[in-house]
Each structure stands twice: as structure tokens, then as C-alpha cells.
Design a protein around this motif. Structure first.
Motif, PDB file in Angstrom:
ATOM      1  N   VAL A  21       1.501  -0.788   0.022  1.00 45.00           N
ATOM      2  CA  VAL A  21      -0.296  -0.229   0.329  1.00 45.00           C
ATOM      3  C   VAL A  21       0.506   1.039   0.020  1.00 45.00           C
ATOM      4  O   VAL A  21       0.821   2.272  -0.281  1.00 45.00           O
ATOM      5  CB  VAL A  21      -1.082  -0.138   1.404  1.00 45.00           C
ATOM      6  CG1 VAL A  21      -1.254   1.512   1.388  1.00 45.00           C
ATOM      7  CG2 VAL A  21      -1.874  -1.012   1.080  1.00 45.00           C
ATOM      8  N   ASP A  22       2.015   1.093   0.560  1.00 50.33           N
ATOM      9  CA  ASP A  22       2.729   2.563   0.974  1.00 50.33           C
ATOM     10  C   ASP A  22       3.236   2.924  -0.620  1.00 50.33           C
ATOM     11  O   ASP A  22       3.338   3.857  -1.041  1.00 50.33           O
ATOM     12  CB  ASP A  22       4.078   2.049   1.757  1.00 50.33           C
ATOM     13  CG  ASP A  22       3.425   2.587   3.358  1.00 50.33           C
ATOM     14  OD1 ASP A  22       2.289   3.079   3.481  1.00 50.33           O
ATOM     15  OD2 ASP A  22       4.113   1.795   4.195  1.00 50.33           O
ATOM     16  N   ILE A  23       3.818   1.336  -0.834  1.00 49.91           N
ATOM     17  CA  ILE A  23       4.498   1.731  -2.314  1.00 49.91           C
ATOM     18  C   ILE A  23       3.679   2.372  -3.530  1.00 49.91           C
ATOM     19  O   ILE A  23       3.675   3.143  -4.132  1.00 49.91           O
ATOM     20  CB  ILE A  23       4.848   0.195  -2.845  1.00 49.91           C
ATOM     21  CG1 ILE A  23       6.679  -0.322  -2.371  1.00 49.91           C
ATOM     22  CG2 ILE A  23       5.417   0.126  -4.358  1.00 49.91           C
ATOM     23  CD1 ILE A  23       6.835  -1.829  -1.839  1.00 49.91           C
ATOM     24  N   LEU A  24       2.557   1.467  -3.768  1.00 50.57           N
ATOM     25  CA  LEU A  24       0.892   1.590  -4.315  1.00 50.57           C
ATOM     26  C   LEU A  24       0.581   3.637  -4.070  1.00 50.57           C
ATOM     27  O   LEU A  24       0.325   4.435  -4.861  1.00 50.57           O
ATOM     28  CB  LEU A  24       0.206   1.437  -4.426  1.00 50.57           C
ATOM     29  CG  LEU A  24       0.109   0.050  -5.066  1.00 50.57           C
ATOM     30  CD1 LEU A  24      -0.763  -0.320  -4.105  1.00 50.57           C
ATOM     31  CD2 LEU A  24      -0.050   0.274  -6.628  1.00 50.57           C
ATOM     32  N   ARG A  25       0.625   4.060  -3.242  1.00 52.55           N
ATOM     33  CA  ARG A  25       0.653   5.624  -2.649  1.00 52.55           C
ATOM     34  C   ARG A  25       1.283   6.385  -3.138  1.00 52.55           C
ATOM     35  O   ARG A  25       1.284   7.713  -3.655  1.00 52.55           O
ATOM     36  CB  ARG A  25      -0.235   5.787  -1.325  1.00 52.55           C
ATOM     37  CG  ARG A  25      -1.701   4.656  -1.023  1.00 52.55           C
ATOM     38  CD  ARG A  25      -2.700   4.618  -2.027  1.00 52.55           C
ATOM     39  NE  ARG A  25      -2.740   6.038  -1.275  1.00 52.55           N
ATOM     40  CZ  ARG A  25      -4.125   7.177  -2.586  1.00 52.55           C
ATOM     41  NH1 ARG A  25      -3.874   6.538  -3.937  1.00 52.55           N
ATOM     42  NH2 ARG A  25      -4.020   8.100  -2.440  1.00 52.55           N
ATOM     43  N   ALA A  26       2.982   6.047  -3.090  1.00 48.36           N
ATOM     44  CA  ALA A  26       3.608   7.108  -3.055  1.00 48.36           C
ATOM     45  C   ALA A  26       4.097   7.119  -4.069  1.00 48.36           C
ATOM     46  O   ALA A  26       4.490   7.873  -5.140  1.00 48.36           O
ATOM     47  CB  ALA A  26       4.940   6.038  -2.693  1.00 48.36           C
ATOM     48  N   LYS A  27       3.429   6.301  -5.421  1.00 48.51           N
ATOM     49  CA  LYS A  27       2.870   6.534  -6.478  1.00 48.51           C
ATOM     50  C   LYS A  27       1.649   7.029  -6.819  1.00 48.51           C
ATOM     51  O   LYS A  27       1.620   7.141  -8.613  1.00 48.51           O
ATOM     52  CB  LYS A  27       3.354   4.935  -7.431  1.00 48.51           C
ATOM     53  CG  LYS A  27       4.800   4.349  -7.697  1.00 48.51           C
ATOM     54  CD  LYS A  27       5.109   3.254  -7.801  1.00 48.51           C
ATOM     55  CE  LYS A  27       6.379   2.421  -8.151  1.00 48.51           C
ATOM     56  NZ  LYS A  27       5.885   0.834  -8.767  1.00 48.51           N
ATOM     57  N   GLY A  28       1.573   7.626  -5.797  1.00 47.23           N
ATOM     58  CA  GLY A  28      -0.300   7.883  -6.576  1.00 47.23           C
ATOM     59  C   GLY A  28      -1.486   7.571  -7.116  1.00 47.23           C
ATOM     60  O   GLY A  28      -2.396   7.286  -8.155  1.00 47.23           O
ATOM     61  N   LEU A  29      -0.948   5.061  -7.550  1.00 50.80           N
ATOM     62  CA  LEU A  29      -1.990   4.803  -7.906  1.00 50.80           C
ATOM     63  C   LEU A  29      -2.993   4.328  -6.805  1.00 50.80           C
ATOM     64  O   LEU A  29      -2.839   4.508  -5.462  1.00 50.80           O
ATOM     65  CB  LEU A  29      -1.213   3.407  -8.418  1.00 50.80           C
ATOM     66  CG  LEU A  29      -0.109   3.762  -9.039  1.00 50.80           C
ATOM     67  CD1 LEU A  29       1.153   2.239  -9.181  1.00 50.80           C
ATOM     68  CD2 LEU A  29      -0.815   4.470  -9.890  1.00 50.80           C
ATOM     69  N   PRO A  30      -3.733   3.691  -7.133  1.00 49.31           N
ATOM     70  CA  PRO A  30      -5.005   3.269  -6.111  1.00 49.31           C
ATOM     71  C   PRO A  30      -4.140   2.260  -5.655  1.00 49.31           C
ATOM     72  O   PRO A  30      -4.049   1.540  -6.197  1.00 49.31           O
ATOM     73  CB  PRO A  30      -6.379   2.861  -7.039  1.00 49.31           C
ATOM     74  CG  PRO A  30      -5.664   2.845  -8.447  1.00 49.31           C
ATOM     75  CD  PRO A  30      -4.616   3.425  -8.813  1.00 49.31           C
ATOM     76  N   THR A  31      -4.953   2.050  -4.255  1.00 48.35           N
ATOM     77  CA  THR A  31      -5.111   0.801  -3.444  1.00 48.35           C
ATOM     78  C   THR A  31      -5.784  -0.361  -4.148  1.00 48.35           C
ATOM     79  O   THR A  31      -6.017  -1.875  -3.338  1.00 48.35           O
ATOM     80  CB  THR A  31      -4.810   0.769  -1.957  1.00 48.35           C
ATOM     81  OG1 THR A  31      -6.168   1.345  -1.353  1.00 48.35           O
ATOM     82  CG2 THR A  31      -3.442   1.271  -1.702  1.00 48.35           C
ATOM     83  N   LEU A  32      -6.360  -0.313  -4.481  1.00 45.36           N
ATOM     84  CA  LEU A  32      -8.130  -1.240  -5.000  1.00 45.36           C
ATOM     85  C   LEU A  32      -8.548  -1.267  -6.200  1.00 45.36           C
ATOM     86  O   LEU A  32      -7.909  -0.187  -7.454  1.00 45.36           O
ATOM     87  CB  LEU A  32      -9.170  -0.129  -4.481  1.00 45.36           C
ATOM     88  CG  LEU A  32      -9.487   0.210  -2.667  1.00 45.36           C
ATOM     89  CD1 LEU A  32     -10.563   1.234  -2.683  1.00 45.36           C
ATOM     90  CD2 LEU A  32      -9.538  -0.750  -1.882  1.00 45.36           C
ATOM     91  N   PRO A  33      -9.048  -2.052  -6.607  1.00 43.60           N
ATOM     92  CA  PRO A  33      -9.728  -3.094  -6.100  1.00 43.60           C
ATOM     93  C   PRO A  33      -9.182  -4.472  -5.187  1.00 43.60           C
ATOM     94  O   PRO A  33      -7.618  -4.417  -5.236  1.00 43.60           O
ATOM     95  CB  PRO A  33     -10.791  -3.649  -6.524  1.00 43.60           C
ATOM     96  CG  PRO A  33      -9.514  -4.069  -7.773  1.00 43.60           C
ATOM     97  CD  PRO A  33      -8.908  -3.092  -8.268  1.00 43.60           C
ATOM     98  N   THR A  34      -9.598  -4.666  -4.064  1.00 43.90           N
ATOM     99  CA  THR A  34      -8.901  -5.900  -2.856  1.00 43.90           C
ATOM    100  C   THR A  34      -9.320  -6.680  -3.493  1.00 43.90           C
ATOM    101  O   THR A  34     -10.592  -7.391  -4.195  1.00 43.90           O
ATOM    102  CB  THR A  34      -9.105  -5.362  -1.645  1.00 43.90           C
ATOM    103  OG1 THR A  34      -7.821  -6.146  -0.968  1.00 43.90           O
ATOM    104  CG2 THR A  34     -10.172  -5.019  -1.206  1.00 43.90           C
TER     105      THR A  34
END
Length: 256
Positions: free
Chosen positions: A199-212
Motif C-alpha cells: 500500500v505504501d508503495i502504491l500510494r507513493a506513486k499516486g496509484l489506487p490500492t483498490l480493488p482488493t
């Protein structure tokens, strides 16, 4: 074989809504309408008309675009029967167990009271996807504005009983904040630690964490794990009624 697409569309500050398009019938639906302008732009970019609005619940950030979109596209508004008086322009009222046919896409309605009493989710076995509004978030769940902890726990059990690979499309991007709370409860949960790093990697790139998905949430989401022995032990509630454990987790999250 179903020829369809799901488009996850960010809206407002942290909302998501979702376009469903069946290419064979050229039918399009949107799940909730946080922002009519964003939805209309996404439709126009793809050359799609809008045939249906599927509503999960009556909160403003899920229905704000109903009126403008219905006026623009003359689409049908579908929503929970219990909220028919507070959902604008509703045409079809649904409740748990109902099945909708959107072109070639079958959608089953699941009643999930808790966040609101009338909240529903929309599950398509064909798409291997469930659209959960504010009932469930990745590593979290919605606040109990109207329903009881027992109701919400029962609703969450219905969602976790779906096939493990079912994609969960949530109404908000709350994952990073939820992860911190989940870690405070289960700091030694290895799958949770891995998920937090992802999640930290995705958000650092401005990417969504969803769907799960259902399996991932069963491993990492404390609100889906109220009957798991290790989590009950961590809360000092070994052997307690899972609904009571869920209530304690929700209370702690509300106070965090």
C-alpha cells in the motif's frame, strides 16, 4: 464468454465510483455518483451512454450526481427500497436477493445494513466482483451511522462468504490510514505487514490500492477477522461472541 469492462473512477477527495460496460449489448451502468462531471467525462471519453445508476446507499457523496446524470442520459436509477424516500429520482427499488440484468451482466443485490440501514452491495459472479459502497474498505469498514455492530458483522460475513478471488471495489481510498490501525491490533501478522508495504508503495506513486479481494481482506482486515483466535487474544476477548469483538474493534477505530 462475457465481454465486459469495469472502470474504477476517482472522484472528489477520496471517493471511487465504477462504470460497468457490456460491449455486446452496449449497456453501461455506474455504481454511485459522487461527481456527475467526472462520470460524464469518463463516459464521453469512451463513447458510452449511461443506462443505469446503481445506488449503494443514500449519503450525499454517493448520490450527488443522480439528478444531473438522469437529466443528461435519461437513465434508470436503481437503489435500496429502504432508502427510496431519500434517493433522488429513483425508478427501481431493490432489496437483498434481487437479481438485476444489465445486458449480459447478472448482478445480485446483497443487503448489508450497518453503515446505513438500507445499504446494499452489488455482486456479479460473472465479473468476479462486488461493489460494496461504504460497507467495507480495505483493512476497514464503514462507520455505524444507523445500524448496530451485530448487523454490520452479519453484513461483513455475507461479503467474506463470497469466493476468495472476488474483487472488492470500495467507495473510498482509505487503505493507508486503515493499515495503521490494523497494524496496531496485529503487529505480528505477516500478511498484513506485506500488504502495508504494498500500500505504501502504491500510494507513493499516486496509484489506487483498490480493488482488493476477499482472501486478502480475510488475512488483513480486522473487521473481517473478529472470530479469529489470534485477534481475539490480542484484544483480551478470547472466546467472546464475534459480534462483541467486532463492536470493540469498531469502537477502538472510532476513537483512534
Amino acid at each position: 464468454m462475457l465481454n465486459a469492462e469495469i472502470v474504477q473512477l476517482p472522484c472528489l477527495k477520496d471517493n471511487y465510483c465504477f462504470l460497468l460496460h457490456d460491449f455486446d449489448s452496449n449497456i453501461t451502468a455506474v455504481i454511485d455518483t459522487p461527481d456527475a462531471n467526472a462520470i460524464e467525462a469518463a463516459l464521453e471519453a469512451r463513447g458510452w451512454q449511461l443506462d443505469y445508476i446503481l445506488t449503494t446507499h443514500h449519503h450525499w457523496d454517493h448520490i450527488d450526481g443522480h439528478e444531473a446524470l438522469k437529466q443528461r442520459y435519461n437513465c434508470q436509477v436503481i437503489g435500496p427500497r429502504l432508502n427510496e424516500n431519500v434517493i433522488p429520482d429513483i425508478d427501481q427499488r431493490v432489496e437483498g436477493g434481487d437479481v438485476l440484468q444489465l445486458g449480459g451482466i447478472d448482478i445480485q443485490v446483497i443487503a448489508t445494513p450497518g453503515h446505513t440501514l438500507g445499504h446494499v452491495c452489488y455482486w456479479s459472479q460473472q465479473l468476479e466482483a462486488v461493489f460494496v459502497g461504504d460497507t467495507l474498505f480495505s483493512m476497514g469498514c464503514g462507520r455505524l451511522f444507523e445500524g448496530s455492530p451485530a448487523q454490520m458483522w452479519q453484513s461483513i460475513q455475507l461479503l467474506r462468504d463470497l469466493p476468495d478471488t472476488t474483487a472488492i471495489y470500495c467507495g473510498h481510498e482509505y487503505t493507508q490510514n486503515n493499515a495503521l490501525f490494523a497494524l496496531a491490533l496485529e503487529p505480528d501478522n505477516q500478511r498484513l505487514l506485506m500488504r502495508c508495504d504494498e500500500v505504501d508503495i502504491l500510494r507513493a506513486k499516486g496509484l489506487p490500492t483498490l480493488p482488493t479481494n476477499v482472501q486478502q481482506e480475510m488475512q488483513t482486515n480486522p473487521f473481517m477477522r473478529a472470530d479469529v483466535v489470534g485477534l481475539q487474544q490480542a484484544l483480551g476477548m478470547s472466546g467472546a461472541d464475534p459480534a462483541a469483538v467486532f463492536a470493540e474493534i469498531r469502537l477502538r477505530k472510532d476513537q483512534a
